[in-house]
Motif scaffolding. Structure first.
Motif, short mmCIF file in Angstrom:
data_model
loop_
_atom_site.label_atom_id
_atom_site.label_comp_id
_atom_site.label_asym_id
_atom_site.label_seq_id
_atom_site.Cartn_x
_atom_site.Cartn_y
_atom_site.Cartn_z
N LEU A 235 59.43 58.95 -5.95
CA LEU A 235 60.74 59.89 -5.72
C LEU A 235 60.42 61.39 -5.93
O LEU A 235 60.50 62.16 -5.23
CB LEU A 235 61.82 59.46 -6.32
N LEU A 236 59.71 61.54 -7.01
CA LEU A 236 59.27 62.83 -7.32
C LEU A 236 58.21 63.32 -6.50
O LEU A 236 58.17 64.56 -6.01
CB LEU A 236 58.73 62.80 -8.89
N ALA A 237 57.29 62.56 -6.06
CA ALA A 237 56.30 62.94 -5.34
C ALA A 237 56.83 63.40 -4.01
O ALA A 237 56.26 64.25 -3.21
CB ALA A 237 55.56 61.80 -4.68
N PHE A 238 58.01 63.08 -3.18
CA PHE A 238 58.65 63.63 -2.29
C PHE A 238 59.80 64.53 -2.58
O PHE A 238 60.54 64.84 -1.83
CB PHE A 238 58.99 62.50 -1.36
N GLU A 239 59.69 64.89 -3.83
CA GLU A 239 60.85 65.80 -4.54
C GLU A 239 62.23 65.36 -4.26
O GLU A 239 63.25 66.30 -4.04
CB GLU A 239 60.65 67.21 -3.57
N HIS A 240 62.54 64.10 -4.26
CA HIS A 240 63.97 63.59 -4.50
C HIS A 240 64.25 63.75 -6.08
O HIS A 240 64.40 62.65 -6.95
CB HIS A 240 63.73 62.09 -4.19
N SER A 241 64.45 65.03 -6.27
CA SER A 241 64.47 65.19 -7.84
C SER A 241 65.85 64.81 -8.55
O SER A 241 65.77 64.21 -9.46
CB SER A 241 64.34 66.75 -7.75
N VAL A 242 66.95 64.94 -7.87
CA VAL A 242 68.15 64.38 -8.34
C VAL A 242 68.14 62.81 -8.36
O VAL A 242 68.64 62.40 -9.67
CB VAL A 242 69.43 64.95 -7.50
#
Length: 323
Positions: A235-242
């Motif tokens: 998720l962080l790799a594709f910047e789904h940060s929330v």
């Protein structure tokens, strides 16, 4: 319980053997009980008791562990230095031997009902080596069957021997299987593959969560937490940060609550690792400045300090209860 008398050794041995067969006691525990009974008889007979068998068992176990470490070290050495110079037949023979040697050693020790700890360690090593052997046998470039072999061997070992030592190789195999099974889909876009890996690791977490109900609860649930925490990486790799922040916080909170209620320190360690890994990265992506990293580290530090305080209070309360 009445103390065994000198004319009851046969009955005690039979009862201990039955308890070992039912896996109520390990062989080492049964040997210690037998030594304690003999020591009690010797003391009443004004004889000096012998040393318990634990020391002898410990020496033999260490010898076995060193042997297993040497086999593993030799494989690593060959893999890094000589592997490219070996023929296919040599590679195949080495891979099969790396599985057969610890497997046979572990099975022999299990059947002889001695050195159970060493036997389980060797069999767990064999579970990992099974993937190496399958990889060479079928030329598994995608590593799917390699991971399947590790998972299957670990599952069989856990079910037959009912030991949590097989959970660790099984976890490695399951996590690797998720990556191998999804990365081979050339028709999927990268983000779809990333999401599939995250869902697969959450599925692994669910499996280990269920496994902990019946086997090695602390280890199984710690591995479940690691799996769920690892799901934030794609998720962080594709910047789904929330989404990553919500998932990581939920998992870490569940682990810390479990630590408080069940007094399992391993859950606190995993929970703090998740907070330390997720919060700084996610906040950096959201704020897009170094301030996000600093805030994330502050949150992680607070979680670590809070866990340390709670664990210290729990330990103090336990010591007061014992006194």
């Amino acid at each position: 319980m009445e103390r065994p008398s000198a004319d009851e050794p046969g009955q005690l041995d039979r009862e201990l053997a039955e308890l070992v067969d039912r896996r109520v006691l390990s062989r080492a525990q049964a040997d210690h009980v037998r030594w304690a009974a003999d020591a009690d008889i010797r003391v009443r007979g004004e004889l000096v008791p012998e040393l318990p068998p634990d020391g002898r068992s410990g020496v033999l176990d260490v010898v076995g562990y060193v042997g297993g470490a040497l086999v593993l070290g030799a494989l690593i050495f060959v893999g890094f230095t000589l592997w490219s110079d070996l023929t296919h037949a040599s590679k195949l023979a080495l891979a099969i031997a790396s599985f057969i040697v610890p497997a046979i050693g572990g099975v022999v020790l299990v059947l002889s009902r001695t050195r159970r700890g060493l036997a389980l360690a060797l069999l767990a090593l064999a579970c990992l080596a099974s993937g190496f052997a399958v990889h060479q046998l079928v030329q598994d470039e995608d590593l799917v069957w390699t991971a399947v072999a590790v998972v299957v061997c670990s599952a069989v070992g856990a079910i037959v021997l009912r030991s949590g030592v097989f959970l660790l190789p099984g976890w490695f195999g399951a996590m690797g299987l998720t990556i191998a099974a999804t990365s081979t889909r050339d028709d999927w876009p990268e983000q779809t593959i990333s999401n599939a890996i995250a869902l697969g690791w959450l599925a692994v977490a669910a499996v280990f969560l269920a496994t902990g109900v019946v086997l090695s609860r602390q280890l199984a649930w710690a591995l479940a937490g690691l799996s769920a925490g690892a799901a934030t990486i794609p998720l962080l790799a594709f910047e789904h940060s929330v989404l990553a922040l919500l998932l990581g916080t939920a998992v870490a909170t569940a682990l810390l609550v479990g630590m408080v209620r069940l007094q399992y320190p391993a859950l606190a360690v995993v929970g703090c690792l998740i907070v330390l890994g997720v919060w700084p990265v996610a906040l950096y992506q959201l704020i897009d400045t170094a301030l996000g990293v600093a805030l994330g580290l502050v949150v992680a530090g607070c979680a670590l300090i809070g866990s340390a305080v709670v664990l210290a209070r729990m330990r103090h309360a336990r010591e007061r209860t014992i006194r």
